[in-house]
Design an enzyme around this catalytic site. Structure first.
Site, PDB file in Angstrom:
ATOM      1  N   SER A  12       0.800  -1.228   0.000  1.00  0.00           N
ATOM      2  CA  SER A  12       0.000   0.000   0.000  1.00  0.00           C
ATOM      3  C   SER A  12       0.830   1.274   0.000  1.00  0.00           C
ATOM      4  O   SER A  12       0.354   2.318  -0.448  1.00  0.00           O
ATOM      5  CB  SER A  12      -0.929   0.010   1.220  1.00  0.00           C
ATOM      6  OG  SER A  12      -0.178  -0.100   2.420  1.00  0.00           O
ATOM      7  N   GLU A 192      -5.683   9.308  11.707  1.00  0.00           N
ATOM      8  CA  GLU A 192      -4.300   9.472  12.145  1.00  0.00           C
ATOM      9  C   GLU A 192      -3.543   8.224  11.725  1.00  0.00           C
ATOM     10  O   GLU A 192      -3.498   7.234  12.439  1.00  0.00           O
ATOM     11  CB  GLU A 192      -4.224   9.686  13.661  1.00  0.00           C
ATOM     12  CG  GLU A 192      -4.880  10.971  14.121  1.00  0.00           C
ATOM     13  CD  GLU A 192      -4.754  11.210  15.619  1.00  0.00           C
ATOM     14  OE1 GLU A 192      -4.152  10.344  16.314  1.00  0.00           O
ATOM     15  OE2 GLU A 192      -5.260  12.238  16.094  1.00  0.00           O
ATOM     16  N   HIS A 196       0.587   5.356   5.948  1.00  0.00           N
ATOM     17  CA  HIS A 196       0.221   5.680   4.570  1.00  0.00           C
ATOM     18  C   HIS A 196       0.403   7.163   4.270  1.00  0.00           C
ATOM     19  O   HIS A 196      -0.060   8.028   5.014  1.00  0.00           O
ATOM     20  CB  HIS A 196      -1.217   5.242   4.301  1.00  0.00           C
ATOM     21  CG  HIS A 196      -1.385   3.762   4.442  1.00  0.00           C
ATOM     22  ND1 HIS A 196      -1.911   3.182   5.575  1.00  0.00           N
ATOM     23  CD2 HIS A 196      -1.038   2.748   3.611  1.00  0.00           C
ATOM     24  CE1 HIS A 196      -1.907   1.861   5.426  1.00  0.00           C
ATOM     25  NE2 HIS A 196      -1.380   1.579   4.248  1.00  0.00           N
TER      26      HIS A 196
END
Length: 221
Positions: A12, A192, A196
């Site tokens: 990711s 939060e 990422h």
């Protein structure tokens, strides 16, 4: 003549995102800003994947069906290899190497160039403001494999850790998906996220990778 291509295999932190996840971005989405127009980038990174699950889902094979001599395969895993579920878990000094070798060997058989990239550092500070290593041995293990296999290596974990340390706890949030409630319609309750990147962070990290590419003198164009 078909363009030289960089294929991205990862998780990711590298992946492209759908509009409903904005401003969350993977650095692979911004790499084109720093790469010659003569080179095509195909981002095959997928959220939540490890070096193991990416292969077992057939995603590496999909890349190897397309990759051609002179192309590059950028390989970044580690975030999810430490997960405990059997589908993703690898051990840094054994099965992690075994799976990474499949990327290396697969690219080389096709006449392409593998490049190992250590996992992006998580923005995780302790109460004293010191950055904590959350990746264990995975970055060091990848570097050791790169030396052993004579593969180009980009220490993105180390580079991003230096940047986070220099920025400090508060400032480094500007690179991550940190939003207050109602600050963005995609995250009405706020978020939060210390893993990422947002758009600013994705561009900054892509610039780090591009700088490392320059230092490695990779042959593009």
């Amino acid at each position: 003549m078909e363009k030289q291509t960089i294929y991205l295999a990862g998780d990711s932190t590298m992946a492209d995102y759908q509009p409903h996840s904005y401003p969350m971005q993977g650095w692979g989405n911004k790499l084109h800003l720093f790469i010659p127009d003569s080179v095509r980038i195909v981002n095959k990174a997928v959220c939540g994947r490890s070096s193991k699950s990416f292969i077992e889902e057939g995603r590496l094979e999909e890349i190897l069906q397309m990759i051609k001599p002179g192309d590059y395969l950028f390989i970044q895993f580690g975030h999810n290899d430490s997960k405990e579920d059997a589908e993703r878990h690898t051990s840094p000094w054994s099965t992690y190497h075994r799976y990474l070798r499949q990327y290396i060997d697969g690219a080389r058989v096709k006449g392409a160039h593998p490049v190992l990239i250590s996992p992006l550092c998580r923005r995780h500070f302790d109460v004293d403001g010191l950055l904590i290593n959350t990746h264990g041995d995975f970055p060091r293990s990848m570097e050791a494999l790169a030396v052993q296999e004579k593969v180009h290596f980009i220490d993105l974990c180390g580079r991003s850790a230096v940047a986070f340390k220099e920025m400090g706890d508060a400032k480094s949030r500007e690179w991550l998906t940190w939003l207050r409630p109602d600050e963005h319609p995609n995250y009405p309750e706020g978020i939060e996220d210390n893993t990422h990147l947002n758009e600013q962070g994705a561009e900054a990290v892509a610039r780090m990778v591009a700088d490392a590419i320059l230092k490695l003198n990779l042959n593009f164009g």
